[in-house]
Enzyme design. Structure first.
Site, PDB file in Angstrom:
ATOM      1  N   LYS A 183       0.987  -1.071   0.130  1.00 29.27           N
ATOM      2  CA  LYS A 183       0.132   0.018  -0.057  1.00 29.27           C
ATOM      3  C   LYS A 183       0.794   1.307  -0.023  1.00 29.27           C
ATOM      4  O   LYS A 183       1.620   1.404   1.067  1.00 29.27           O
ATOM      5  CB  LYS A 183      -0.778   0.007   1.312  1.00 29.27           C
ATOM      6  CG  LYS A 183      -2.283   0.844   1.199  1.00 29.27           C
ATOM      7  CD  LYS A 183      -2.062   2.134   0.798  1.00 29.27           C
ATOM      8  CE  LYS A 183      -1.875   3.110   2.233  1.00 29.27           C
ATOM      9  NZ  LYS A 183      -1.874   4.482   1.821  1.00 29.27           N
ATOM     10  N   GLY A 239       5.018   2.176  11.318  1.00 30.57           N
ATOM     11  CA  GLY A 239       4.140   3.482  11.367  1.00 30.57           C
ATOM     12  C   GLY A 239       3.811   3.776  12.826  1.00 30.57           C
ATOM     13  O   GLY A 239       4.211   3.266  13.699  1.00 30.57           O
ATOM     14  N   SER A 240       2.778   4.548  12.932  1.00 31.51           N
ATOM     15  CA  SER A 240       2.187   4.929  14.403  1.00 31.51           C
ATOM     16  C   SER A 240       1.654   3.993  14.857  1.00 31.51           C
ATOM     17  O   SER A 240       0.931   2.975  14.508  1.00 31.51           O
ATOM     18  CB  SER A 240       1.282   6.225  14.107  1.00 31.51           C
ATOM     19  OG  SER A 240       0.174   5.830  13.441  1.00 31.51           O
ATOM     20  N   GLY A 243      -2.022   3.644  13.901  1.00 33.89           N
ATOM     21  CA  GLY A 243      -2.488   3.041  12.648  1.00 33.89           C
ATOM     22  C   GLY A 243      -2.032   1.657  12.715  1.00 33.89           C
ATOM     23  O   GLY A 243      -2.890   0.698  12.183  1.00 33.89           O
ATOM     24  N   GLY A 244      -0.993   1.034  13.371  1.00 28.31           N
ATOM     25  CA  GLY A 244      -0.608  -0.279  13.696  1.00 28.31           C
ATOM     26  C   GLY A 244      -1.780  -1.065  14.436  1.00 28.31           C
ATOM     27  O   GLY A 244      -2.067  -2.177  14.126  1.00 28.31           O
ATOM     28  N   GLU A 263       5.820  -2.463  13.527  1.00 24.70           N
ATOM     29  CA  GLU A 263       6.667  -1.775  14.510  1.00 24.70           C
ATOM     30  C   GLU A 263       6.192  -0.262  14.493  1.00 24.70           C
ATOM     31  O   GLU A 263       5.736   0.159  13.869  1.00 24.70           O
ATOM     32  CB  GLU A 263       7.852  -1.720  13.797  1.00 24.70           C
ATOM     33  CG  GLU A 263       8.468  -3.173  13.585  1.00 24.70           C
ATOM     34  CD  GLU A 263       8.773  -4.222  14.490  1.00 24.70           C
ATOM     35  OE1 GLU A 263       8.827  -3.567  15.774  1.00 24.70           O
ATOM     36  OE2 GLU A 263       8.402  -5.343  14.477  1.00 24.70           O
ATOM     37  N   CYS A 300      12.205   6.149  15.132  1.00 25.57           N
ATOM     38  CA  CYS A 300      11.605   5.477  16.122  1.00 25.57           C
ATOM     39  C   CYS A 300      12.331   5.215  17.285  1.00 25.57           C
ATOM     40  O   CYS A 300      11.971   4.720  18.378  1.00 25.57           O
ATOM     41  CB  CYS A 300      10.804   4.294  15.327  1.00 25.57           C
ATOM     42  SG  CYS A 300      12.254   3.192  14.436  1.00 25.57           S
ATOM     43  N   GLU A 390       4.751   8.432  23.182  1.00 30.86           N
ATOM     44  CA  GLU A 390       5.970   8.818  22.200  1.00 30.86           C
ATOM     45  C   GLU A 390       5.299  10.308  21.497  1.00 30.86           C
ATOM     46  O   GLU A 390       4.429  10.248  21.245  1.00 30.86           O
ATOM     47  CB  GLU A 390       6.153   7.817  21.043  1.00 30.86           C
ATOM     48  CG  GLU A 390       7.182   8.405  20.244  1.00 30.86           C
ATOM     49  CD  GLU A 390       6.959   7.765  18.640  1.00 30.86           C
ATOM     50  OE1 GLU A 390       5.878   6.852  18.433  1.00 30.86           O
ATOM     51  OE2 GLU A 390       8.113   7.462  18.178  1.00 30.86           O
TER      52      GLU A 390
HETATM   53  P1  NAP Z   1       1.264   6.210   9.945  1.00 34.30           P
HETATM   54  O1  NAP Z   1       0.382   7.353   9.593  1.00 34.30           O
HETATM   55  O2  NAP Z   1       0.780   5.116  10.841  1.00 34.30           O
HETATM   56  O3  NAP Z   1       1.176   5.400   8.497  1.00 34.30           O
HETATM   57  C1  NAP Z   1       1.938   4.220   8.160  1.00 34.30           C
HETATM   58  C2  NAP Z   1       1.148   3.687   6.908  1.00 34.30           C
HETATM   59  O4  NAP Z   1      -0.209   2.930   7.469  1.00 34.30           O
HETATM   60  C3  NAP Z   1       0.355   4.582   5.607  1.00 34.30           C
HETATM   61  O5  NAP Z   1       0.505   3.933   4.656  1.00 34.30           O
HETATM   62  C4  NAP Z   1      -0.611   5.103   6.352  1.00 34.30           C
HETATM   63  O6  NAP Z   1      -1.808   5.219   5.324  1.00 34.30           O
HETATM   64  C5  NAP Z   1      -1.417   3.731   6.712  1.00 34.30           C
HETATM   65  N1  NAP Z   1      -2.228   3.803   7.852  1.00 34.30           N
HETATM   66  C6  NAP Z   1      -2.552   4.471   8.931  1.00 34.30           C
HETATM   67  N2  NAP Z   1      -3.454   4.293   9.776  1.00 34.30           N
HETATM   68  C7  NAP Z   1      -4.182   3.257   9.013  1.00 34.30           C
HETATM   69  C8  NAP Z   1      -5.321   2.606   9.538  1.00 34.30           C
HETATM   70  N3  NAP Z   1      -6.330   3.209  10.526  1.00 34.30           N
HETATM   71  N4  NAP Z   1      -5.870   1.813   8.530  1.00 34.30           N
HETATM   72  C9  NAP Z   1      -5.238   1.570   7.235  1.00 34.30           C
HETATM   73  N5  NAP Z   1      -3.929   2.225   7.099  1.00 34.30           N
HETATM   74  C10 NAP Z   1      -3.430   2.899   7.865  1.00 34.30           C
HETATM   75  O7  NAP Z   1       2.985   6.321  10.200  1.00 34.30           O
HETATM   76  P2  NAP Z   1       3.868   7.171   9.606  1.00 34.30           P
HETATM   77  O8  NAP Z   1       3.454   8.664   9.778  1.00 34.30           O
HETATM   78  O9  NAP Z   1       4.044   6.913   8.308  1.00 34.30           O
HETATM   79  O10 NAP Z   1       5.257   7.364  10.687  1.00 34.30           O
HETATM   80  C11 NAP Z   1       5.096   8.017  11.773  1.00 34.30           C
HETATM   81  C12 NAP Z   1       5.365   7.008  12.927  1.00 34.30           C
HETATM   82  O11 NAP Z   1       5.816   5.573  12.651  1.00 34.30           O
HETATM   83  C13 NAP Z   1       5.866   7.486  14.048  1.00 34.30           C
HETATM   84  O12 NAP Z   1       5.010   7.291  15.239  1.00 34.30           O
HETATM   85  C14 NAP Z   1       7.040   6.631  14.467  1.00 34.30           C
HETATM   86  O13 NAP Z   1       7.444   6.475  15.803  1.00 34.30           O
HETATM   87  C15 NAP Z   1       6.683   5.314  13.760  1.00 34.30           C
HETATM   88  N6  NAP Z   1       7.798   4.593  13.209  1.00 34.30           N
HETATM   89  C16 NAP Z   1       8.252   3.328  13.754  1.00 34.30           C
HETATM   90  C17 NAP Z   1       9.184   2.841  13.435  1.00 34.30           C
HETATM   91  C18 NAP Z   1       9.421   1.387  14.237  1.00 34.30           C
HETATM   92  O14 NAP Z   1      10.123   0.460  13.540  1.00 34.30           O
HETATM   93  N7  NAP Z   1       8.755   0.727  15.242  1.00 34.30           N
HETATM   94  C19 NAP Z   1       9.877   2.970  12.248  1.00 34.30           C
HETATM   95  C20 NAP Z   1       9.479   4.233  11.709  1.00 34.30           C
HETATM   96  C21 NAP Z   1       8.466   4.758  12.046  1.00 34.30           C
HETATM   97  P3  NAP Z   1      -1.436   6.640   4.413  1.00 34.30           P
HETATM   98  O15 NAP Z   1      -0.646   6.464   3.403  1.00 34.30           O
HETATM   99  O16 NAP Z   1      -3.066   6.901   3.675  1.00 34.30           O
HETATM  100  O17 NAP Z   1      -1.279   7.903   5.508  1.00 34.30           O
END
Ligand code: NAP
Length: 528
Positions: A183, A239-240, A243-244, A263, A300, A390
């Site tokens: 996606k 991601g967040s 979302g996760g 993650e 992260c 966070e």
């Molecule tokens: P995000 O907003 O959660 O988005 C990640 C992906 O998931 C995007 O493609 C998003 O779609 C999709 N998504 C989000 N919510 C969803 C839902 N309810 N249903 C279906 N799909 C959904 O995260 P981000 O903004 O890319 O990254 C920032 C966050 O990632 C920070 O909080 C950071 O801590 C975390 N992070 C964690 C790690 C780790 O390894 N633990 C690494 C990097 C980042 P869209 O494309 O439409 O937005």
């Protein structure tokens, strides 16, 4: 050339009417291309094609699979500087950063190719039969790992290459023998398009089955349809927490629940132990300021909690940290959503009773993230769950404890984390073993000194931890062990040798390490 289309295997489609645009967060300008969100039919087509490709892809030899991964790396390199410029333009991150991130992305693909050739990921485990065992004969049992089926991959905004289209999740899922449906992340649509074409070029060059890789554009509803599709068998997500967790819950509510390897968030607590801190409070203050501000705090593993004991050394540390952060420039964040979220969540923290911001908390605007620190006493921290969340961006809180008992209480109260750091001397570690023990139960990676930012991609890396750091603390999303998320074990009982998979045949034709009757060996099995 960026097409803005979806890719159902090799077929570029744009059947929908919803248009997405890519933005440059530095100046708010809009890129010219139109990206077309996938329709439900296109999503269904991509997953069905992946399911059909699975039958032939899992039968491809490990050597050919390895060559496929290496060719993806070559094709990514072949895009040239155009890829780096686009990734930089869409994320606001400096061009130089993408030299490194592209190298990391290609190296991890090559690393998985080597894992395939080496073979221990198959977990081949054989117990030979003992037909004359009393009172009952022992059967012949041979177990190995096999792929699970189509995997959905959701990348993160903060690593448009290494944690996205052909990043670690895709590399590990493909290595394991699974088709992948990505996606595309809305924050780097063009980068995603370019990398998708590179992967598909490798599919063609290596004669892999059509549908082994597909990519669909779209927002949350597109992602949800993929997760709910009955033919999708696992999800890799970075991601967040929001979302996760949403995707995890959705996957568990399916008639057939599937694993979600998400993650997510981490505050990466660092415990500043008395002996070490008193040795160099100024040096440590500067070191942590650099770590907090690195990449505008959009890692992260950014250190969001610094825990110390009330002392002149901690005052000196906090003073240096705040001054050093105040001197740093405000730098463009990944996108408007992330910048807004940074100031909103940071604002909510510094408004809490007992929290004292140290420095200027003004938002300079233009999506720029200005570093800041705050301090709070441990009693307040322990009582207020908002302070445990966070904050994604260049912000950290110094938690001031009265003594090491209070430090221990803080360690025990923490959520699950990707990392935990003991800033300590050897004698601190011996003296405060209970704090080390408490911290070790909360984290996936335990550091002795240094800073948590910087994640090595290697065999022994653990990037994952107890919830909410990840949804499955038994696995990692970085390093070669990530392959284990996308396989399942199967045991063959009493199968004739010539009908067994190569990994389990008596002659060991793959020349891999196997456990035979409890002993690790590369030997073949005679007289079985
Ligand atoms: P995000 O907003 O959660 O988005 C990640 C992906 O998931 C995007 O493609 C998003 O779609 C999709 N998504 C989000 N919510 C969803 C839902 N309810 N249903 C279906 N799909 C959904 O995260 P981000 O903004 O890319 O990254 C920032 C966050 O990632 C920070 O909080 C950071 O801590 C975390 N992070 C964690 C790690 C780790 O390894 N633990 C690494 C990097 C980042 P869209 O494309 O439409 O937005």
């Amino acid at each position: 050339m960026i097409t803005g289309k979806n890719y159902i295997g090799s077929r570029a489609t744009a059947d929908g009417s919803q248009i997405l645009k890519a933005y440059n967060p530095t100046d708010g300008s809009v890129f010219q291309e139109e990206f077309i969100a996938a329709t439900p039919q296109e999503i269904d087509d991509a997953v069905n094609l992946a399911q059909r490709a699975f039958a032939s892809y899992k039968a491809v030899s490990y050597e050919k699979r390895a060559q496929f991964l290496e060719t993806i790396a070559e094709e990514i390199m072949a895009i040239g500087d155009n890829l780096l410029e686009r990734a930089s333009g869409e994320s606001g991150l400096p061009l130089g950063r993408f030299q490194g991130e592209r190298g990391r992305t290609c190296n991890q693909l090559k690393m998985f190719a080597n894992v395939l050739r080496e073979g221990s990921w198959l977990g081949a485990n054989i117990d030979t039969a003992i037909p004359d065992r009393q009172p009952i004969p022992k059967v012949d049992l041979r177990k190995m790992h096999v792929p699970i089926g189509p995997v959905a991959v959701f990348g993160a905004s903060n690593f448009p290459l290494a944690f996205s289209t052909a990043g670690g999740d895709t590399a590990s899922a493909l290595a394991a023998g699974n088709p992948v449906i990505v996606k595309g992340h809305e924050a780097h649509l063009g980068t995603n398009d370019l990398v998708t074409q590179a992967v598909l070029s490798a599919v063609e060059k290596c004669d892999m089955p059509d549908g082994v890789f597909s990519m669909v554009n779209g927002g949350i509803s597109v992602g949800q349809q993929i997760v709910k599709h009955p033919k999708v068998k696992a999800v890799g997500f970075t991601g967040s927490v929001k979302g996760g967790r949403a995707i995890f819950d959705m996957a568990n509510q399916r008639p057939e629940p599937i694993p979600v390897y998400a993650e997510m968030g981490s505050t990466n607590p660092c415990f500043l132990m008395p002996d070490k801190l008193s040795g160099d409070p100024v040096g440590l203050g500067n070191t942590f300021a650099n770590s907090v501000a690195l990449g505008v705090g959009q890692f992260c593993t950014s250190p969001g909690l610094l825990i110390g004991i009330q002392s002149s050394a901690l005052d000196e540390f906090t003073d240096t940290l705040s001054k050093s952060l105040a001197e740093k420039e405000a730098v463009t964040m990944l996108n408007e959503k992330i910048a807004t979220s940074y100031y909103t969540h940071r604002g909510a923290v510094i408004e809490q009773t007992g929290v004292e911001e140290i420095g200027d908390s003004t938002n300079p605007g233009s999506n720029k993230g200005k570093p800041l620190t705050a301090k709070v006493n441990a009693k307040t921290f322990l009582k207020n769950p908002i302070l445990h969340e966070e904050i994604f961006g260049p912000f950290t809180i110094v938690v001031i404890c009265e003594d090491t008992n209070e430090m221990l209480a803080v360690a025990n109260a923490l959520h699950g984390q990707l990392t935990g750091t003991m800033v300590a001397t050897d004698s601190d570690i011996e003296k405060y073993a209970d704090i080390v023990e408490a911290l070790s139960t909360k984290v996936g990676r335990l550091l002795f000194n240094g800073v948590p930012t910087g994640v090595e991609v290697c065999h022994s890396m653990q990037h994952g931890g107890p919830y909410p750091a990840s949804t499955d603390q038994r696995t990692t999303s970085v390093g070669t062990a990530a392959i284990s998320r996308f396989v399942r074990p199967i045991a063959y009982q009493n199968w004739p040798d010539h009908l067994l998979p190569e990994a389990l045949k008596n002659s060991n034709p793959l020349q891999i390490w196997r456990t035979i009757n409890g002993e690790l060996t590369k030997d073949e099995i005679r007289n079985s």
